[in-house]
Design a protein around this motif. Structure first.
Motif, PDB file in Angstrom:
ATOM      1  N   ALA A  26      51.477 -18.749 -17.028  1.00  0.00           N
ATOM      2  CA  ALA A  26      50.286 -17.449 -16.655  1.00  0.00           C
ATOM      3  C   ALA A  26      51.064 -15.726 -16.354  1.00  0.00           C
ATOM      4  CB  ALA A  26      49.495 -17.785 -15.280  1.00  0.00           C
ATOM      5  N   VAL A  27      52.161 -15.731 -16.005  1.00  0.00           N
ATOM      6  CA  VAL A  27      52.988 -14.268 -16.085  1.00  0.00           C
ATOM      7  C   VAL A  27      53.343 -14.375 -18.040  1.00  0.00           C
ATOM      8  CG1 VAL A  27      54.513 -13.076 -15.981  1.00  0.00           C
ATOM      9  CG2 VAL A  27      53.113 -14.246 -14.218  1.00  0.00           C
ATOM     10  N   ALA A  28      54.112 -15.654 -17.894  1.00  0.00           N
ATOM     11  CA  ALA A  28      54.501 -15.413 -19.576  1.00  0.00           C
ATOM     12  C   ALA A  28      53.516 -15.664 -20.872  1.00  0.00           C
ATOM     13  CB  ALA A  28      55.623 -16.518 -19.665  1.00  0.00           C
ATOM     14  N   ALA A  29      51.956 -16.447 -20.824  1.00  0.00           N
ATOM     15  CA  ALA A  29      51.260 -16.030 -21.663  1.00  0.00           C
ATOM     16  C   ALA A  29      50.467 -14.360 -20.963  1.00  0.00           C
ATOM     17  CB  ALA A  29      49.759 -16.850 -20.447  1.00  0.00           C
ATOM     18  N   ALA A  30      49.836 -14.081 -20.023  1.00  0.00           N
ATOM     19  CA  ALA A  30      50.312 -12.515 -20.146  1.00  0.00           C
ATOM     20  C   ALA A  30      51.124 -12.411 -20.714  1.00  0.00           C
ATOM     21  CB  ALA A  30      49.979 -11.808 -18.044  1.00  0.00           C
ATOM     22  N   ARG A  31      52.327 -11.677 -20.381  1.00  0.00           N
ATOM     23  CA  ARG A  31      53.029 -10.883 -21.330  1.00  0.00           C
ATOM     24  C   ARG A  31      52.942 -10.902 -23.038  1.00  0.00           C
ATOM     25  NH1 ARG A  31      58.340 -10.976 -18.484  1.00  0.00           N
ATOM     26  NH2 ARG A  31      58.617  -9.445 -16.848  1.00  0.00           N
ATOM     27  N   VAL A  32      52.437 -12.153 -23.827  1.00  0.00           N
ATOM     28  CA  VAL A  32      52.470 -12.684 -24.966  1.00  0.00           C
ATOM     29  C   VAL A  32      51.401 -11.522 -25.301  1.00  0.00           C
ATOM     30  CG1 VAL A  32      51.621 -14.177 -26.380  1.00  0.00           C
ATOM     31  CG2 VAL A  32      54.169 -14.643 -25.479  1.00  0.00           C
ATOM     32  N   THR A  33      49.876 -12.064 -24.367  1.00  0.00           N
ATOM     33  CA  THR A  33      48.326 -11.606 -24.830  1.00  0.00           C
ATOM     34  C   THR A  33      48.322  -9.979 -25.181  1.00  0.00           C
ATOM     35  OG1 THR A  33      48.080 -13.299 -24.051  1.00  0.00           O
ATOM     36  CG2 THR A  33      46.579 -11.312 -23.890  1.00  0.00           C
ATOM     37  N   ALA A  34      49.810  -8.971 -24.090  1.00  0.00           N
ATOM     38  CA  ALA A  34      50.136  -7.748 -24.195  1.00  0.00           C
ATOM     39  C   ALA A  34      50.937  -7.473 -24.724  1.00  0.00           C
ATOM     40  CB  ALA A  34      49.939  -7.482 -22.877  1.00  0.00           C
ATOM     41  N   SER A  35      51.161  -8.439 -25.495  1.00  0.00           N
ATOM     42  CA  SER A  35      52.176  -7.506 -26.455  1.00  0.00           C
ATOM     43  C   SER A  35      51.553  -7.763 -28.368  1.00  0.00           C
ATOM     44  CB  SER A  35      53.640  -8.625 -26.293  1.00  0.00           C
ATOM     45  OG  SER A  35      54.680  -8.094 -27.913  1.00  0.00           O
ATOM     46  N   LYS A  36      50.509  -8.850 -27.908  1.00  0.00           N
ATOM     47  CA  LYS A  36      49.833  -8.904 -29.189  1.00  0.00           C
ATOM     48  C   LYS A  36      48.366  -7.856 -29.157  1.00  0.00           C
ATOM     49  CE  LYS A  36      50.620 -14.039 -30.494  1.00  0.00           C
ATOM     50  NZ  LYS A  36      49.703 -14.928 -30.165  1.00  0.00           N
ATOM     51  N   GLY A  37      48.681  -7.636 -28.412  1.00  0.00           N
ATOM     52  CA  GLY A  37      47.165  -6.605 -28.091  1.00  0.00           C
ATOM     53  C   GLY A  37      48.255  -4.955 -27.811  1.00  0.00           C
ATOM     54  N   ALA A  38      49.120  -4.728 -27.844  1.00  0.00           N
ATOM     55  CA  ALA A  38      49.141  -3.809 -28.210  1.00  0.00           C
ATOM     56  C   ALA A  38      50.392  -3.427 -29.633  1.00  0.00           C
ATOM     57  CB  ALA A  38      51.243  -3.258 -27.850  1.00  0.00           C
ATOM     58  N   LYS A  39      50.071  -4.983 -30.386  1.00  0.00           N
ATOM     59  CA  LYS A  39      51.027  -4.849 -31.694  1.00  0.00           C
ATOM     60  C   LYS A  39      49.440  -3.995 -32.876  1.00  0.00           C
ATOM     61  CE  LYS A  39      52.987  -7.175 -35.066  1.00  0.00           C
ATOM     62  NZ  LYS A  39      53.605  -7.894 -35.171  1.00  0.00           N
ATOM     63  N   ALA A  40      48.657  -5.107 -32.098  1.00  0.00           N
ATOM     64  CA  ALA A  40      47.427  -4.808 -32.633  1.00  0.00           C
ATOM     65  C   ALA A  40      46.836  -2.938 -32.720  1.00  0.00           C
ATOM     66  CB  ALA A  40      46.188  -5.827 -32.564  1.00  0.00           C
ATOM     67  N   ALA A  41      47.501  -3.112 -31.172  1.00  0.00           N
ATOM     68  CA  ALA A  41      46.660  -1.159 -31.298  1.00  0.00           C
ATOM     69  C   ALA A  41      47.288  -0.444 -32.192  1.00  0.00           C
ATOM     70  CB  ALA A  41      46.061  -0.962 -29.797  1.00  0.00           C
ATOM     71  N   GLN A  42      48.403  -1.090 -32.675  1.00  0.00           N
ATOM     72  CA  GLN A  42      49.526   0.290 -32.682  1.00  0.00           C
ATOM     73  C   GLN A  42      48.626  -0.298 -34.485  1.00  0.00           C
ATOM     74  OE1 GLN A  42      53.375  -0.708 -32.990  1.00  0.00           O
ATOM     75  NE2 GLN A  42      54.111   1.425 -33.561  1.00  0.00           N
ATOM     76  N   GLU A  43      48.607  -1.414 -34.921  1.00  0.00           N
ATOM     77  CA  GLU A  43      48.654  -1.537 -36.443  1.00  0.00           C
ATOM     78  C   GLU A  43      47.065  -0.294 -36.835  1.00  0.00           C
ATOM     79  OE1 GLU A  43      49.204  -5.537 -37.521  1.00  0.00           O
ATOM     80  OE2 GLU A  43      51.081  -6.119 -36.509  1.00  0.00           O
ATOM     81  N   GLN A  44      46.137  -0.694 -35.542  1.00  0.00           N
ATOM     82  CA  GLN A  44      45.133  -0.257 -36.041  1.00  0.00           C
ATOM     83  C   GLN A  44      45.485   1.167 -35.593  1.00  0.00           C
ATOM     84  OE1 GLN A  44      41.909  -1.057 -36.361  1.00  0.00           O
ATOM     85  NE2 GLN A  44      40.728   0.823 -36.757  1.00  0.00           N
ATOM     86  N   TRP A  45      45.761   2.083 -34.875  1.00  0.00           N
ATOM     87  CA  TRP A  45      46.169   3.418 -35.044  1.00  0.00           C
ATOM     88  C   TRP A  45      46.390   3.990 -36.767  1.00  0.00           C
ATOM     89  CZ3 TRP A  45      50.281   5.744 -35.761  1.00  0.00           C
ATOM     90  CH2 TRP A  45      50.409   7.526 -35.060  1.00  0.00           C
ATOM     91  N   HIS A  46      47.610   2.919 -36.726  1.00  0.00           N
ATOM     92  CA  HIS A  46      48.211   3.326 -37.912  1.00  0.00           C
ATOM     93  C   HIS A  46      46.824   3.618 -39.191  1.00  0.00           C
ATOM     94  CE1 HIS A  46      51.674   2.902 -42.154  1.00  0.00           C
ATOM     95  NE2 HIS A  46      51.398   3.856 -41.064  1.00  0.00           N
ATOM     96  N   ARG A  47      46.386   1.974 -39.689  1.00  0.00           N
ATOM     97  CA  ARG A  47      45.541   2.107 -40.692  1.00  0.00           C
ATOM     98  C   ARG A  47      44.585   3.503 -40.408  1.00  0.00           C
ATOM     99  NH1 ARG A  47      45.382  -3.689 -39.475  1.00  0.00           N
ATOM    100  NH2 ARG A  47      43.647  -2.887 -37.893  1.00  0.00           N
ATOM    101  N   GLN A  48      44.284   3.498 -39.600  1.00  0.00           N
ATOM    102  CA  GLN A  48      43.228   4.897 -38.928  1.00  0.00           C
ATOM    103  C   GLN A  48      43.936   6.191 -39.805  1.00  0.00           C
ATOM    104  OE1 GLN A  48      39.821   4.667 -38.407  1.00  0.00           O
ATOM    105  NE2 GLN A  48      39.779   7.167 -38.428  1.00  0.00           N
ATOM    106  N   SER A  49      44.951   6.131 -39.301  1.00  0.00           N
ATOM    107  CA  SER A  49      45.705   7.271 -39.339  1.00  0.00           C
ATOM    108  C   SER A  49      46.437   7.781 -40.918  1.00  0.00           C
ATOM    109  CB  SER A  49      47.526   7.509 -38.857  1.00  0.00           C
ATOM    110  OG  SER A  49      47.846   8.433 -38.968  1.00  0.00           O
ATOM    111  N   ARG A  50      45.965   6.365 -41.327  1.00  0.00           N
ATOM    112  CA  ARG A  50      46.049   6.326 -43.024  1.00  0.00           C
ATOM    113  C   ARG A  50      45.151   6.458 -43.482  1.00  0.00           C
ATOM    114  NH1 ARG A  50      49.390   1.200 -45.184  1.00  0.00           N
ATOM    115  NH2 ARG A  50      51.673   2.388 -44.911  1.00  0.00           N
ATOM    116  N   ARG A  51      44.083   6.320 -42.999  1.00  0.00           N
ATOM    117  CA  ARG A  51      42.622   6.810 -43.262  1.00  0.00           C
ATOM    118  C   ARG A  51      42.565   7.649 -43.772  1.00  0.00           C
ATOM    119  NH1 ARG A  51      40.607   3.014 -40.477  1.00  0.00           N
ATOM    120  NH2 ARG A  51      40.365   1.614 -42.299  1.00  0.00           N
ATOM    121  N   GLU A  52      42.669   8.312 -42.712  1.00  0.00           N
ATOM    122  CA  GLU A  52      42.499  10.033 -42.751  1.00  0.00           C
ATOM    123  C   GLU A  52      43.323  10.795 -43.407  1.00  0.00           C
ATOM    124  OE1 GLU A  52      42.947  10.807 -38.076  1.00  0.00           O
ATOM    125  OE2 GLU A  52      40.626   9.914 -37.713  1.00  0.00           O
ATOM    126  N   ALA A  53      44.652  10.284 -43.530  1.00  0.00           N
ATOM    127  CA  ALA A  53      45.495  11.034 -44.282  1.00  0.00           C
ATOM    128  C   ALA A  53      45.118  11.422 -45.788  1.00  0.00           C
ATOM    129  CB  ALA A  53      47.020  10.681 -44.777  1.00  0.00           C
TER     130      ALA A  53
END
Length: 192
Positions: A26-53
């Motif tokens: 459960a701990v390992a699954a939570a870490r993987v889920t959190a890591s994927k969520g953080a990566k998706a959030a970072q990609e979304q932020w980067h796309r939004q930053s690009r879109r604005e520029a």
């Protein structure tokens, strides 16, 4: 030790081992889920930053191009004077600071080689604006006319902005574009 006690000890041991293994999973699954969520959030932020520029560069470039179009229309109607050219030249020269800043922001956001599409926008706007300079106006038959430099930049800036818009759309819709050098927008041959 009787068989009931042994069975209870074995059952309890199995329960403890199961809880440890399940908890670790459960701990390992939570870490993987959190890591994927953080990566998706970072990609979304980067796309939004690009879109604005990209949007900033496209909008400010279109605004300057529209001002050039109004100037060109006034010239065609016979309203060209050195004073009008000087006023327009000064105003648009100031606006080019915004275009340059937006160009740099779009290039920083990437991908690599983005200057292939931001550069022609800047170059053609500058050509047209330099063609407005009052000292560069040509007199023909007692009437002022715009030099070829203006016409060259003015004629190509729309194509350059269209190509940039096309490329921005492609880059924002695909995740795997790491270089703009392989993009082939519709008017690429018209912008140089």
């Amino acid at each position: 030790m009787n068989s009931e006690t042994a069975a209870a000890i074995i059952g309890a041991s199995a329960g403890i081992v199961g809880a440890v293994v399940g908890g670790t999973g459960a701990v390992a699954a939570a870490r993987v889920t959190a890591s994927k969520g953080a990566k998706a959030a970072q990609e979304q932020w980067h796309r939004q930053s690009r879109r604005e520029a990209y949007a900033k560069l496209i909008l400010v470039s279109q605004d300057v191009a529209e001002d050039l179009h109004r100037f060109h229309r006034a010239v065609q109607e016979g309203n060209l004077s050195r004073d009008y050219a000087a006023e327009t030249y000064a105003r648009l020269t100031e606006r080019m600071t915004e275009v340059r800043a937006a160009k740099i922001a779009a290039e920083i956001e990437g991908p690599d080689d983005m200057d292939r599409f931001t550069g022609p926008v800047l170059i053609n706007l500058l050509r047209a604006i330099e063609g407005i300079h009052p000292d560069g106006l040509v007199e023909d038959g007692g009437q002022l006319i715009l030099p070829e430099q203006f016409e060259k930049g003015f004629g190509r800036v729309g194509f350059a902005i269209s190509d940039l818009t096309w490329c921005a759309r492609e880059i924002l819709s695909a995740r795997d574009i790491t270089s703009a050098s392989h993009l082939r927008p519709p008017f690429w041959d018209c912008t140089r």
